[in-house]
Design an enzyme around this catalytic site. Structure first.
Site, PDB file in Angstrom:
ATOM      1  N   GLU A 233      -6.417  -7.407   0.474  1.00  0.00           N
ATOM      2  CA  GLU A 233      -4.905  -7.635   0.709  1.00  0.00           C
ATOM      3  C   GLU A 233      -4.816  -7.172   1.906  1.00  0.00           C
ATOM      4  OE1 GLU A 233      -2.972  -4.854  -1.810  1.00  0.00           O
ATOM      5  OE2 GLU A 233      -4.662  -4.545  -2.611  1.00  0.00           O
TER       6      GLU A 233
ATOM      7  N   ASP B 298     -11.430   1.106  -3.622  1.00  0.00           N
ATOM      8  CA  ASP B 298      -9.547   1.507  -2.298  1.00  0.00           C
ATOM      9  C   ASP B 298      -9.280   1.436  -1.917  1.00  0.00           C
ATOM     10  OD1 ASP B 298      -6.935   0.430  -3.785  1.00  0.00           O
ATOM     11  OD2 ASP B 298      -6.847   1.680  -4.834  1.00  0.00           O
TER      12      ASP B 298
ATOM     13  N   HIS C 135      -1.327 -10.336  -3.612  1.00  0.00           N
ATOM     14  CA  HIS C 135      -2.087  -9.213  -4.347  1.00  0.00           C
ATOM     15  C   HIS C 135      -2.693  -9.885  -5.934  1.00  0.00           C
ATOM     16  CE1 HIS C 135      -2.890  -4.901  -6.710  1.00  0.00           C
ATOM     17  NE2 HIS C 135      -3.195  -4.244  -6.131  1.00  0.00           N
ATOM     18  N   SER C 136      -3.215 -11.010  -5.383  1.00  0.00           N
ATOM     19  CA  SER C 136      -3.923 -11.445  -6.501  1.00  0.00           C
ATOM     20  C   SER C 136      -5.469 -10.746  -6.991  1.00  0.00           C
ATOM     21  CB  SER C 136      -4.217 -13.269  -5.798  1.00  0.00           C
ATOM     22  OG  SER C 136      -2.636 -13.674  -6.684  1.00  0.00           O
ATOM     23  N   TYR C 137      -5.675 -11.025  -8.249  1.00  0.00           N
ATOM     24  CA  TYR C 137      -6.723 -10.344  -8.446  1.00  0.00           C
ATOM     25  C   TYR C 137      -7.146 -11.807  -8.845  1.00  0.00           C
ATOM     26  CZ  TYR C 137      -4.980  -5.846 -10.169  1.00  0.00           C
ATOM     27  OH  TYR C 137      -4.649  -4.785  -9.712  1.00  0.00           O
TER      28      TYR C 137
ATOM     29  N   HIS D   6       3.238  -0.337  -2.789  1.00  0.00           N
ATOM     30  CA  HIS D   6       4.134  -1.463  -2.937  1.00  0.00           C
ATOM     31  C   HIS D   6       5.783  -1.627  -3.437  1.00  0.00           C
ATOM     32  CE1 HIS D   6       0.090  -2.407  -3.093  1.00  0.00           C
ATOM     33  NE2 HIS D   6      -0.661  -2.190  -4.075  1.00  0.00           N
TER      34      HIS D   6
ATOM     35  N   ASN E  71       0.625  -1.092  -0.390  1.00  0.00           N
ATOM     36  CA  ASN E  71      -0.008   0.084   0.584  1.00  0.00           C
ATOM     37  C   ASN E  71       0.775   1.115   0.323  1.00  0.00           C
ATOM     38  OD1 ASN E  71      -2.682   1.543   0.295  1.00  0.00           O
ATOM     39  ND2 ASN E  71      -3.648  -0.452   1.051  1.00  0.00           N
ATOM     40  N   ARG E  72       0.712   2.405   0.861  1.00  0.00           N
ATOM     41  CA  ARG E  72       0.583   3.658  -0.049  1.00  0.00           C
ATOM     42  C   ARG E  72       1.247   4.643   1.096  1.00  0.00           C
ATOM     43  NH1 ARG E  72      -3.441   3.311  -2.634  1.00  0.00           N
ATOM     44  NH2 ARG E  72      -3.195   3.693  -5.228  1.00  0.00           N
TER      45      ARG E  72
END
Length: 395
Positions: A357, A289, A217-219, A143, A117-118
């Site tokens: 996540e 998000d 981080h799987s979609y 990330h 994340n940020r």
């Protein structure tokens, strides 16, 4: 660790019976339970990237490459027993190295570190020293930076334990890499269990105090990757609050109740039901998000708790997530725009995949009220997350 109550699982086939076998993987679907290794490609510098295929006794298969620790495929059955790949990604290494992928940078299936994340402004202060990190998301750090853990070649070896078969990935991040202090030794174990779970254990040690926040981080698209929108998936998140963000997607520091907002997923709700509402937080994220504050009886407990459930009505597939982490970032694939084509040749359009996540909160090094992410020498970072796969005919 104790498990919370969950929906019924798929039938479990008894016994591992010495499952582990490392062999060259074939492209057919007849793999026996165990681990198969083959070559996935070469990096521009000539190093070989390997792919490990994990198969359990129920036929679930998962492929992982040691570049970025990326989960490139995960095939599970639907309610009729038909197996489909439910994670977004590519069949070749070239897909992950292409200019189009680097430009979009969706982090398909990757291990994320040192910090998921940020981090605001790409900097934080620790023990009187300010550290400047890469700013790869506007003015923020995202990330792990320009060359995060998603873009390094991990050492890998197959594993077997009482629960299933897997791969152990290890990487030594040198002191100062991407601006972070301390040499960080990281180990991540993926295990595909006989209970139809993807079990992930993260461990790390450091030589200097440093922030650590590892995640996966799987979609997912439970109707099958490349099958279109995920907006009809029903989502439940075990959270009564979330962390709202500013217009740069940095948490404001507030812990806001979800009650009465589009962020209330305490009951199963279609992802798309409220995503287009005129809500400041949805507008800032271009959808969901956001970090959700997971509900647990003991806030400092390291036990697994239920984080989320997702059900897709056409396939009947159910995904459940448990974690020791305090937060869960729910991302609804808002920045997918059709510029990337997946394993079936289908373009990954807007909101055609979602990510869950497990994590500590974004920007925690700059937010004193958030749970700390600082790892000190002599300590061991440990995080545990379980993704469980089953089917249901209804909720």
């Amino acid at each position: 660790m104790p498990r919370s109550s969950t929906f019924p699982l798929l039938a479990v086939t008894a016994g591992l019976a010495s499952m582990l076998s490392v062999a060259q993987a074939s492209d057919d679907n007849s793999a026996v339970p165990g681990v198969e290794k083959s070559t996935f490609g070469q990096l521009p510098d000539g190093r070989t990237v390997d792919v490990y295929r994990l198969t359990n006794a129920n036929g679930i298969t998962m492929r992982i490459i040691n570049y970025g620790g990326i989960i490139v495929s995960l095939k599970t059955p639907d309610a009729q027993g038909n197996f489909e790949d439910i994670v977004l990604g590519f069949d070749s290494l070239e897909g992950y190295l292409s200019d189009a992928y680097r430009k979009a940078n969706p982090y398909f299936g990757a291990l994320i570190g040192r910090y998921g994340n940020r981090i605001a402004g790409g900097e934080f202060s620790l023990d009187g020293t300010t550290y400047q990190l890469a700013t790869n998301d506007g003015s923020n750090h995202l990330h792990g930076g320009d060359q995060g853990f998603d873009k390094v070649l991990w050492d890998a070896k197959p594993s077997e334990n009482q629960n299933g078969v897997g791969v152990i990935l290890s990487y030594i991040s040198p002191d100062g890499e991407e601006g972070y202090p301390g040499k960080l030794e990281t180990e991540v174990t993926y295990t595909l269990t006989e209970s139809d779970e993807l079990d992930i254990v993260y461990r790390a040690t450091t030589t200097k105090p440093t922030p650590v926040n590892l995640t996966q981080h799987s979609y997912f698209n439970l109707d099958g990757e490349g099958s279109g929108s995920i907006l009809d998936h029903y989502l439940m998140i075990n959270a009564e609050a979330f962390t709202p963000v500013d217009d740069m997607l940095i948490p404001t520091g507030e812990i806001r109740p979800v009650d009465g907002t589009p962020f209330d997923f305490t009951e199963p709700t279609p992802i798309g039901e409220r995503i287009e509402q005129d809500n400041q937080q949805l507008l800032r994220g271009k959808g969901y998000d956001h970090n959700f504050v997971l509900k647990r009886e003991a806030p400092q407990s390291e036990e697994l708790v239920m984080a989320a459930r997702v059900w897709e009505p056409d396939s009947g597939r159910l995904l459940e997530v448990e974690t020791t982490e305090p937060g869960l970032q729910f991302y609804s694939g808002n920045f997918l725009d059709g510029s990337l084509s997946g394993k079936q040749g289908s373009d990954y359009e807007h909101r055609s995949g979602f990510a869950l996540e497990t994590q500590h909160f974004p920007d925690s090094p700059n937010q004193e009220s958030f749970p700390s992410t600082i790892l000190n020498p002599g300590e061991t970072y440990r995080s545990h997350t379980v993704y469980r796969f089953s089917t249901r005919n209804g909720l």
